[in-house]
Design a protein around this motif. Structure first.
Motif, PDB file in Angstrom:
ATOM      1  N   GLY A   1     -26.901 -26.917  19.634  1.00  0.00           N
ATOM      2  CA  GLY A   1     -26.107 -28.011  20.173  1.00  0.00           C
ATOM      3  C   GLY A   1     -26.186 -29.298  19.396  1.00  0.00           C
ATOM      4  O   GLY A   1     -25.796 -30.363  19.891  1.00  0.00           O
ATOM      5  N   LEU A   2     -26.667 -29.249  18.133  1.00  0.00           N
ATOM      6  CA  LEU A   2     -26.795 -30.470  17.338  1.00  0.00           C
ATOM      7  C   LEU A   2     -25.478 -30.945  16.745  1.00  0.00           C
ATOM      8  O   LEU A   2     -25.367 -32.083  16.313  1.00  0.00           O
ATOM      9  N   GLY A   3     -24.474 -30.061  16.675  1.00  0.00           N
ATOM     10  CA  GLY A   3     -23.197 -30.474  16.115  1.00  0.00           C
ATOM     11  C   GLY A   3     -22.296 -29.295  15.859  1.00  0.00           C
ATOM     12  O   GLY A   3     -22.549 -28.184  16.327  1.00  0.00           O
ATOM     13  N   ILE A   4     -21.230 -29.534  15.100  1.00  0.00           N
ATOM     14  CA  ILE A   4     -20.280 -28.476  14.768  1.00  0.00           C
ATOM     15  C   ILE A   4     -20.268 -28.281  13.244  1.00  0.00           C
ATOM     16  O   ILE A   4     -20.680 -29.160  12.485  1.00  0.00           O
ATOM     17  N   SER A   5     -19.783 -27.129  12.809  1.00  0.00           N
ATOM     18  CA  SER A   5     -19.749 -26.866  11.376  1.00  0.00           C
ATOM     19  C   SER A   5     -18.577 -25.956  11.026  1.00  0.00           C
ATOM     20  O   SER A   5     -17.887 -25.430  11.917  1.00  0.00           O
ATOM     21  N   LEU A   6     -18.363 -25.777   9.745  1.00  0.00           N
ATOM     22  CA  LEU A   6     -17.371 -24.851   9.207  1.00  0.00           C
ATOM     23  C   LEU A   6     -18.111 -23.851   8.340  1.00  0.00           C
ATOM     24  O   LEU A   6     -18.837 -24.246   7.420  1.00  0.00           O
ATOM     25  N   MET A   7     -17.933 -22.557   8.621  1.00  0.00           N
ATOM     26  CA  MET A   7     -18.678 -21.532   7.893  1.00  0.00           C
ATOM     27  C   MET A   7     -17.800 -20.308   7.636  1.00  0.00           C
ATOM     28  O   MET A   7     -16.813 -20.082   8.341  1.00  0.00           O
ATOM     29  N   PRO A   8     -18.172 -19.502   6.635  1.00  0.00           N
ATOM     30  CA  PRO A   8     -17.457 -18.238   6.411  1.00  0.00           C
ATOM     31  C   PRO A   8     -17.615 -17.331   7.633  1.00  0.00           C
ATOM     32  O   PRO A   8     -18.708 -17.203   8.187  1.00  0.00           O
ATOM     33  N   SER A   9     -16.535 -16.686   8.037  1.00  0.00           N
ATOM     34  CA  SER A   9     -16.575 -15.850   9.240  1.00  0.00           C
ATOM     35  C   SER A   9     -17.612 -14.739   9.126  1.00  0.00           C
ATOM     36  O   SER A   9     -18.272 -14.400  10.112  1.00  0.00           O
ATOM     37  N   ILE A  10     -17.786 -14.179   7.922  1.00  0.00           N
ATOM     38  CA  ILE A  10     -18.719 -13.061   7.774  1.00  0.00           C
ATOM     39  C   ILE A  10     -20.158 -13.476   8.074  1.00  0.00           C
ATOM     40  O   ILE A  10     -20.990 -12.650   8.428  1.00  0.00           O
ATOM     41  N   SER A  11     -20.452 -14.765   7.956  1.00  0.00           N
ATOM     42  CA  SER A  11     -21.817 -15.230   8.172  1.00  0.00           C
ATOM     43  C   SER A  11     -22.108 -15.552   9.633  1.00  0.00           C
ATOM     44  O   SER A  11     -23.281 -15.721  10.013  1.00  0.00           O
ATOM     45  N   VAL A  12     -21.066 -15.654  10.470  1.00  0.00           N
ATOM     46  CA  VAL A  12     -21.297 -16.047  11.873  1.00  0.00           C
ATOM     47  C   VAL A  12     -20.744 -15.038  12.878  1.00  0.00           C
ATOM     48  O   VAL A  12     -20.949 -15.208  14.082  1.00  0.00           O
ATOM     49  N   ASN A  13     -20.069 -13.997  12.413  1.00  0.00           N
ATOM     50  CA  ASN A  13     -19.448 -13.043  13.338  1.00  0.00           C
ATOM     51  C   ASN A  13     -20.447 -12.469  14.339  1.00  0.00           C
ATOM     52  O   ASN A  13     -20.161 -12.361  15.533  1.00  0.00           O
ATOM     53  N   ALA A  14     -21.624 -12.099  13.851  1.00  0.00           N
ATOM     54  CA  ALA A  14     -22.609 -11.481  14.742  1.00  0.00           C
ATOM     55  C   ALA A  14     -23.059 -12.451  15.826  1.00  0.00           C
ATOM     56  O   ALA A  14     -23.206 -12.070  16.999  1.00  0.00           O
ATOM     57  N   LEU A  15     -23.261 -13.728  15.475  1.00  0.00           N
ATOM     58  CA  LEU A  15     -23.699 -14.727  16.454  1.00  0.00           C
ATOM     59  C   LEU A  15     -22.585 -15.056  17.443  1.00  0.00           C
ATOM     60  O   LEU A  15     -22.862 -15.344  18.617  1.00  0.00           O
ATOM     61  N   VAL A  16     -21.340 -15.019  16.997  1.00  0.00           N
ATOM     62  CA  VAL A  16     -20.206 -15.238  17.911  1.00  0.00           C
ATOM     63  C   VAL A  16     -20.108 -14.079  18.903  1.00  0.00           C
ATOM     64  O   VAL A  16     -19.926 -14.280  20.103  1.00  0.00           O
ATOM     65  N   GLN A  17     -20.237 -12.857  18.393  1.00  0.00           N
ATOM     66  CA  GLN A  17     -20.178 -11.691  19.265  1.00  0.00           C
ATOM     67  C   GLN A  17     -21.323 -11.686  20.281  1.00  0.00           C
ATOM     68  O   GLN A  17     -21.155 -11.250  21.422  1.00  0.00           O
ATOM     69  N   ASP A  18     -22.490 -12.188  19.858  1.00  0.00           N
ATOM     70  CA  ASP A  18     -23.636 -12.270  20.772  1.00  0.00           C
ATOM     71  C   ASP A  18     -23.576 -13.504  21.677  1.00  0.00           C
ATOM     72  O   ASP A  18     -24.504 -13.757  22.443  1.00  0.00           O
ATOM     73  N   GLN A  19     -22.490 -14.270  21.543  1.00  0.00           N
ATOM     74  CA  GLN A  19     -22.248 -15.471  22.355  1.00  0.00           C
ATOM     75  C   GLN A  19     -23.322 -16.531  22.163  1.00  0.00           C
ATOM     76  O   GLN A  19     -23.640 -17.295  23.071  1.00  0.00           O
ATOM     77  N   GLN A  20     -23.870 -16.584  20.944  1.00  0.00           N
ATOM     78  CA  GLN A  20     -24.786 -17.676  20.595  1.00  0.00           C
ATOM     79  C   GLN A  20     -24.022 -18.853  19.981  1.00  0.00           C
ATOM     80  O   GLN A  20     -24.505 -19.982  19.975  1.00  0.00           O
ATOM     81  N   LEU A  21     -22.849 -18.556  19.452  1.00  0.00           N
ATOM     82  CA  LEU A  21     -21.947 -19.564  18.898  1.00  0.00           C
ATOM     83  C   LEU A  21     -20.547 -19.329  19.459  1.00  0.00           C
ATOM     84  O   LEU A  21     -20.218 -18.217  19.883  1.00  0.00           O
TER      85      LEU A  21
END
Length: 292
Positions: A232-252
């Motif tokens: 919760g420190l802020g927002i960012s822009l990242m390559p989808s391949i690097s965050v897909n797993a965390l999005v699916q796990d509902q951490q992001l």
């Protein structure tokens, strides 16, 4: 007088290619004093100056221009000798690769594992660095290949092939309520370091949209950035391949871009257009293009 060594020719070529003793030292990971010493040793051996020093500027002398042609030929032959194989089936040699963090973690591992199983006598050295610095190392001959994730590369001295299209996504912590990136206002921005292609792209995008960038945190590690966003420190822009797993796990949670904006980076493999490619190099290039 000590005999001329191959590293002295490598230093000379790097100074010429980068037009700077300092940049050559950084690219070859020598001290500037070592680069200067290598050039002086060559000049002492040949009995002629190779550079005119005009204040902070350097320029090849006529002797330096003639030597450069021979050095390019010599270093090409040296590379060929290092990659001599007993047979077509048994590959030997070393492949020097530079790769950005995301490409190393999410794309390159499978290729390297497959290659090593097929050709165990080929060794690898792998450098993790920013895209621009990796391309500089291609110009000096320090690297054989650079594998980067950035906007499409346009460099007349390099051969570059696209190996993947990777969407970029805005991310926030899992409970954020932003409808789109236009809603973030004074939110803290989580940036990568200033030399990173993603940082330049992200900052430029926000500036174009009129979104303030004065409130930010800067990190050198993509993993640290993801954890800070998840906390919760802020927002960012990242390559989808690097965050897909965390999005699916509902951490992001993904934040939608502004309407009609398509944000894409390209996975690319580059090598110098004058680079001699051994059989080991060609097999590696083939595997990267096929995705192993």
């Amino acid at each position: 007088m000590s005999p001329i060594e191959i590293r002295q020719f490598q230093s000379f070529k790097a100074v010429v290619d980068l037009n700077s003793f300092t940049k050559a030292a950084n690219a070859l990971q020598y001290s500037q004093a070592s680069i200067t010493s290598h050039i002086q040793q060559l000049e002492d051996e040949l009995g002629v100056p190779l550079f005119d020093r005009l204040g902070k500027q350097i320029q090849l002398t006529a002797a330096g221009q003639e030597l450069y042609q021979y050095v390019v030929e010599l270093l090409t032959s040296y590379a060929k000798i290092k990659h001599i194989s007993a047979t077509d089936e048994t590959l030997k040699g070393e492949i020097r690769i530079g790769a950005s963090e995301t490409m190393t973690v999410y794309k390159l591992g499978t290729v390297l594992a497959t290659y090593k199983k097929r050709y165990p006598d080929v060794t690898f050295s792998l450098i993790d660095d920013y895209c621009q610095q990796l391309r500089e190392r291609l110009h000096t001959g320090e690297l054989d290949f650079a594998i980067t994730l950035e906007p499409k590369v346009s460099d007349p001295q390099l051969t570059t092939e696209v190996i993947a299209e990777v969407p970029l996504v805005f991310i926030g912590e899992k409970n954020h309520s932003f409808q789109s990136i236009d809603d973030i206002k004074d939110e803290c921005i989580i940036f990568s370091e200033g030399n990173c292609a993603l940082r330049r792209f992200f900052q430029g995008y926000l500036t174009e949209k009129g979104i303030p960038t004065g409130n930010y945190l800067e990190f050198s590690s993509m993993e640290a950035m993801k954890r800070c966003v998840a906390s919760g420190l802020g927002i960012s822009l990242m390559p989808s391949i690097s965050v897909n797993a965390l999005v699916q796990d509902q951490q992001l949670k993904v934040i939608e871009p502004a309407a009609a904006d398509e944000l894409l980076f390209f996975g690319q493999i580059s090598y110098h257009k004058n680079k001699w490619l051994s059989k080991a190099h060609l097999k590696f290039l083939e595997m990267v293009l096929e995705g192993a």
